[in-house]
Design a protein around this motif. Structure first.
Motif, PDB file in Angstrom:
ATOM      1  N   PHE A 104       0.716  -1.174   0.067  1.00 15.22           N
ATOM      2  CA  PHE A 104      -0.106  -0.077  -0.050  1.00 15.22           C
ATOM      3  C   PHE A 104       0.697   1.172  -0.026  1.00 15.22           C
ATOM      4  O   PHE A 104       0.402   2.309  -0.425  1.00 15.22           O
ATOM      5  CB  PHE A 104      -0.748  -0.092   1.308  1.00 15.22           C
ATOM      6  N   LYS A 105       2.135   1.033   0.375  1.00 13.83           N
ATOM      7  CA  LYS A 105       2.998   2.257   0.631  1.00 13.83           C
ATOM      8  C   LYS A 105       3.263   2.987  -0.844  1.00 13.83           C
ATOM      9  O   LYS A 105       3.231   4.346  -0.950  1.00 13.83           O
ATOM     10  CB  LYS A 105       4.323   1.973   0.990  1.00 13.83           C
ATOM     11  N   ASP A 106       2.596   2.490  -1.868  1.00 12.61           N
ATOM     12  CA  ASP A 106       2.889   3.036  -3.292  1.00 12.61           C
ATOM     13  C   ASP A 106       1.962   4.348  -3.354  1.00 12.61           C
ATOM     14  O   ASP A 106       2.124   5.211  -4.020  1.00 12.61           O
ATOM     15  CB  ASP A 106       2.631   2.089  -4.527  1.00 12.61           C
ATOM     16  N   ARG A 107       0.808   4.174  -2.631  1.00 16.50           N
ATOM     17  CA  ARG A 107      -0.388   5.341  -2.778  1.00 16.50           C
ATOM     18  C   ARG A 107       0.406   6.549  -2.175  1.00 16.50           C
ATOM     19  O   ARG A 107       0.434   7.597  -2.951  1.00 16.50           O
ATOM     20  CB  ARG A 107      -1.440   4.798  -1.904  1.00 16.50           C
ATOM     21  N   GLY A 108       0.859   6.411  -1.163  1.00 14.43           N
ATOM     22  CA  GLY A 108       1.423   7.775  -0.510  1.00 14.43           C
ATOM     23  C   GLY A 108       2.506   8.069  -1.111  1.00 14.43           C
ATOM     24  O   GLY A 108       2.932   9.391  -1.228  1.00 14.43           O
ATOM     25  N   VAL A 109       3.581   7.192  -1.687  1.00 12.37           N
ATOM     26  CA  VAL A 109       4.817   7.668  -2.201  1.00 12.37           C
ATOM     27  C   VAL A 109       4.487   8.232  -3.388  1.00 12.37           C
ATOM     28  O   VAL A 109       5.191   9.041  -4.030  1.00 12.37           O
ATOM     29  CB  VAL A 109       5.657   6.265  -2.209  1.00 12.37           C
ATOM     30  N   PHE A 202       2.049  11.996   2.120  1.00 14.71           N
ATOM     31  CA  PHE A 202       2.012  10.713   1.938  1.00 14.71           C
ATOM     32  C   PHE A 202       0.625  10.333   2.608  1.00 14.71           C
ATOM     33  O   PHE A 202      -0.240   9.358   1.757  1.00 14.71           O
ATOM     34  CB  PHE A 202       2.817  10.032   3.134  1.00 14.71           C
ATOM     35  N   ILE A 203       0.099  10.904   3.415  1.00 17.25           N
ATOM     36  CA  ILE A 203      -1.153  10.727   3.823  1.00 17.25           C
ATOM     37  C   ILE A 203      -2.312  11.109   2.653  1.00 17.25           C
ATOM     38  O   ILE A 203      -3.228  10.267   2.603  1.00 17.25           O
ATOM     39  CB  ILE A 203      -1.683  11.769   5.361  1.00 17.25           C
ATOM     40  N   GLN A 204      -2.056  12.161   1.900  1.00 19.25           N
ATOM     41  CA  GLN A 204      -2.666  12.462   0.858  1.00 19.25           C
ATOM     42  C   GLN A 204      -2.887  11.371  -0.047  1.00 19.25           C
ATOM     43  O   GLN A 204      -3.979  10.952  -0.838  1.00 19.25           O
ATOM     44  CB  GLN A 204      -2.220  13.798   0.066  1.00 19.25           C
ATOM     45  N   GLY A 205      -1.972  10.382  -0.333  1.00 20.54           N
ATOM     46  CA  GLY A 205      -1.964   9.314  -1.161  1.00 20.54           C
ATOM     47  C   GLY A 205      -2.785   8.057  -0.486  1.00 20.54           C
ATOM     48  O   GLY A 205      -3.463   7.549  -1.145  1.00 20.54           O
ATOM     49  N   THR A 206      -2.440   8.007   0.823  1.00 26.15           N
ATOM     50  CA  THR A 206      -2.923   6.911   1.533  1.00 26.15           C
ATOM     51  C   THR A 206      -4.566   7.166   1.508  1.00 26.15           C
ATOM     52  O   THR A 206      -5.301   6.073   1.565  1.00 26.15           O
ATOM     53  CB  THR A 206      -2.535   6.376   2.873  1.00 26.15           C
ATOM     54  N   LYS A 207      -4.946   8.135   1.605  1.00 21.35           N
ATOM     55  CA  LYS A 207      -6.350   8.513   1.695  1.00 21.35           C
ATOM     56  C   LYS A 207      -7.302   7.870   0.185  1.00 21.35           C
ATOM     57  O   LYS A 207      -8.685   7.475   0.520  1.00 21.35           O
ATOM     58  CB  LYS A 207      -6.791   9.887   1.804  1.00 21.35           C
ATOM     59  N   THR A 208      -6.514   7.813  -0.628  1.00 25.03           N
ATOM     60  CA  THR A 208      -7.304   7.265  -2.091  1.00 25.03           C
ATOM     61  C   THR A 208      -7.769   5.743  -1.667  1.00 25.03           C
ATOM     62  O   THR A 208      -8.682   5.446  -2.222  1.00 25.03           O
ATOM     63  CB  THR A 208      -6.446   7.510  -3.111  1.00 25.03           C
ATOM     64  N   SER A 233      -0.838   5.225   9.117  1.00 26.35           N
ATOM     65  CA  SER A 233      -0.851   6.127   8.014  1.00 26.35           C
ATOM     66  C   SER A 233      -2.233   5.793   7.350  1.00 26.35           C
ATOM     67  O   SER A 233      -2.936   6.620   6.705  1.00 26.35           O
ATOM     68  CB  SER A 233       0.227   6.233   6.899  1.00 26.35           C
ATOM     69  N   ASN A 234      -2.692   4.476   7.294  1.00 25.30           N
ATOM     70  CA  ASN A 234      -3.933   4.162   6.851  1.00 25.30           C
ATOM     71  C   ASN A 234      -5.182   4.525   7.896  1.00 25.30           C
ATOM     72  O   ASN A 234      -6.164   4.848   7.066  1.00 25.30           O
ATOM     73  CB  ASN A 234      -3.823   2.568   6.534  1.00 25.30           C
ATOM     74  N   ILE A 235      -4.804   4.428   9.003  1.00 24.69           N
ATOM     75  CA  ILE A 235      -5.823   5.030  10.088  1.00 24.69           C
ATOM     76  C   ILE A 235      -6.297   6.539   9.540  1.00 24.69           C
ATOM     77  O   ILE A 235      -7.195   6.983   9.172  1.00 24.69           O
ATOM     78  CB  ILE A 235      -5.275   4.941  11.180  1.00 24.69           C
ATOM     79  N   ILE A 236      -5.371   7.198   9.476  1.00 24.21           N
ATOM     80  CA  ILE A 236      -5.336   8.775   9.294  1.00 24.21           C
ATOM     81  C   ILE A 236      -5.636   8.915   7.771  1.00 24.21           C
ATOM     82  O   ILE A 236      -6.690   9.716   7.643  1.00 24.21           O
ATOM     83  CB  ILE A 236      -3.977   9.433   9.569  1.00 24.21           C
TER      84      ILE A 236
END
Length: 394
Positions: A104-109, A202-208, A233-236
């Protein structure tokens, strides 16, 4: 004009815990008060704003504070959400290993690296126990940016190999995950810090991931989202996205966030549950290496997000993580041990009646078992040894 033709960038700024505001053009990665930065609240999407011609998380670019035209993307996002009967209930497993570097880290990165590249970064620094470093190495390579990854000496060889293959410089640091972070912060005085734990983009990416749940469920929110947490980060990210959708009138309630952490690394869960994490004594190494973070930098924000959702948190015993690895694999879901914490958390909250059969539940599996081959082998070798001993005793 369709969503894919819109190029206007959403307006936003950043703020720290003291409330001080900063421009998105400011290269800083933390506030003047030393706290992590967050991006100001952005408008939630309406279905017609989704760029349906785009098969990546950039289909939601209307709610991302980064120019879509300058994106650094490898096709991340749009991961499958597979229905499975689990403990007699129908749940959905969100398979994040379908991202380009298998986590999942690819989203935020992707969003973070897009921001850094747009601001002229030529070199970046990251600290990681594996998946974050692999993602930063891959996206830095895609952007033509040099990357240095500082990793714990105990990091899985497969994850280090992946980062090296993408051209990253690797530095090993003995000690805890937090000691690795401390070293990275020291070096950040010379190299721009692309920390997946600290950087607000990074959080802006994980929100997707939450936007994908909403879209996949015909623009409704699930009742429950089950997550493993290390830094949170996935929680937030889920809290941010579901908050945006709630403010936009696209959902009528927040999903409950159910969060699991390895028992001896359960700082977020313990804090939420009113337990002093120090009371657990010396921290014992866990097979869920990606979640072994003693001092999450966004601890208050993660705890507040769980509370805001009327959710719950669980410190998962090591034996239950091992059992969850085997249970997932038995259903064809080859999830790394860190991911499997979420399945163990699901078991717990089903058993105590917090997650009901008539509710829509999404469980996020963050990374593939192939990323932790040695630890997966240890789980199954242990199981085979126990089975052999049991048969011998008959």
């Amino acid at each position: 004009m369709n969503a894919g033709q819109r190029s206007a960038l959403v307006t936003a700024d950043m703020y720290d815990r003291s409330g001080k505001r900063y421009s998105l053009n400011d290269p800083r990665w933390r506030g003047e008060d030393g706290s992590p930065l967050a991006v100001s609240t952005l408008p939630g999407l309406r279905p017609e704003q989704i760029d349906t011609a785009e098969r990546s998380l950039w289909r939601y670019h209307a709610t991302l504070p980064v120019p879509a035209a300058r994106r650094v993307s490898l096709g991340e996002g749009c991961t499958p959400m597979v229905p499975v009967v689990w403990a007699g209930q129908r749940v959905h497993f969100k398979l994040e290993w379908f991202n380009p570097t298998s986590s999942f880290k690819d989203r935020g990165v992707s969003v973070m690296m897009s921001h850094l590249a747009a601001h002229g970064a030529a070199r970046v620094l990251e600290d990681s126990s594996g998946n974050g470093g692999a993602a930063v190495a891959a996206y830095a390579a895609a952007a033509g940016i040099r990357a240095k990854i500082i990793v714990p000496a105990s990091t899985s060889a497969a994850k280090i190999l992946q980062a090296r293959a993408c051209g990253a410089e690797i530095e090993f640091v003995s000690g805890t995950r937090d000691e690795v972070s401390d070293e990275a912060i020291r070096q950040s005085e010379q190299i721009p810090y692309a920390s997946h734990n600290w950087h607000p983009m990074f959080i802006q990416g994980t929100k997707t991931i939450a936007y994908e749940m909403w879209e996949s469920l015909d623009f409704t929110a699930p009742d429950n989202v089950v997550l493993v947490a290390g830094a949170g980060s996935n929680i937030i990210g889920c809290d941010v996205a579901f908050g945006e959708l709630l403010d936009a009138g696209q959902i009528d309630r927040r999903p409950r966030l159910f969060v699991g952490q390895p028992e001896h690394w359960a700082t977020i869960a313990d804090t939420f549950n009113g337990i002093d994490p120090a009371g657990r004594g010396e921290r014992v190494p866990t097979i869920a290496e990606g979640a072994s973070i003693a001092h999450p930098v966004r601890l208050p924000e993660a705890v507040d997000a769980i509370r805001r959702s009327d959710g719950a948190a669980y410190a998962v015993p090591e034996a239950e993580i091992h059992a969850a690895v085997r249970a997932l694999s038995a259903r064809g879901l080859y999830a790394e041990p860190t991911s499997s914490v979420a399945a163990a958390t699901l078991d717990h909250f089903i058993a105590i009646g917090e997650i009901a059969p008539d509710e829509t539940t999404v469980v996020v599996l963050t990374g593939a078992g192939l990323k932790s081959a040695e630890k997966m082998a240890a789980v199954f070798a242990e199981h085979d040894d126990c089975a052999h001993e049991s048969n011998s005793a008959r």
